[in-house]
Design a protein around this motif. Structure first.
Motif: not given
Length: 152
Positions: A19-26, A61-68, A127-135
């Protein structure tokens, strides 16, 4: 089927590490937008729409925290406390919005927002493994429920 829908379906079925990571620009755009929202809250120029966007960002971001954490990333208790403090402030902020029909944060709530913003900047860099998008998808569903529950 739209291209976006095809991409979304394909991403769900991909193995976690593909799953893609977010691009640096994003990532940079997300940070700038979030800092702009906090600046608007600080200066009293935030609209109700800005407040909803800021709250959605906090949920993301709270969901990102949990998923990370679930993905094995070690995060600090201070970061967890900063996120919890911001989420805890939402009830009082919404109560004032209902009563006064305007966005109004206390000095303590603004300080909490500033501290949480620094934590959020660090999370998006992890962000890794599509975590930001899922969050983000999760938080959009949460905010849709909250907005629906708010009286006109």
């Amino acid at each position: 089927m739209s291209t976006a829908h095809k991409h979304r379906r394909a991403s769900v079925g991909l193995p976690k590490f593909w799953r893609p990571k977010l691009a640096d620009g994003v990532k940079l755009d997300a940070k700038l937008i979030h800092h702009d929202l906090v600046h608007r809250l600080e200066t009293g120029t935030a609209t109700v729409s800005d407040m909803w966007d800021w709250m959605e960002t906090g949920f993301t971001y709270s969901q990102m925290f949990r998923l990370l954490q679930e993905d094995g990333v070690e995060l600090t208790e201070e970061a967890e406390a900063a996120i919890a403090a911001q989420l805890d402030s939402y009830g009082a902020i919404c109560k004032r919005l209902r009563a006064w029909r305007k966005v109004q944060l206390t000095k303590a709530e603004l300080e909490t927002a500033r501290v949480a913003t620094q934590v959020f900047d660090g999370l998006i860099d992890l962000d890794r493994n599509g975590i930001a998008v899922a969050a983000a998808q999760w938080s959009m569903r949460q905010m849709a429920q909250i907005r629906k529950a708010m009286p006109g």
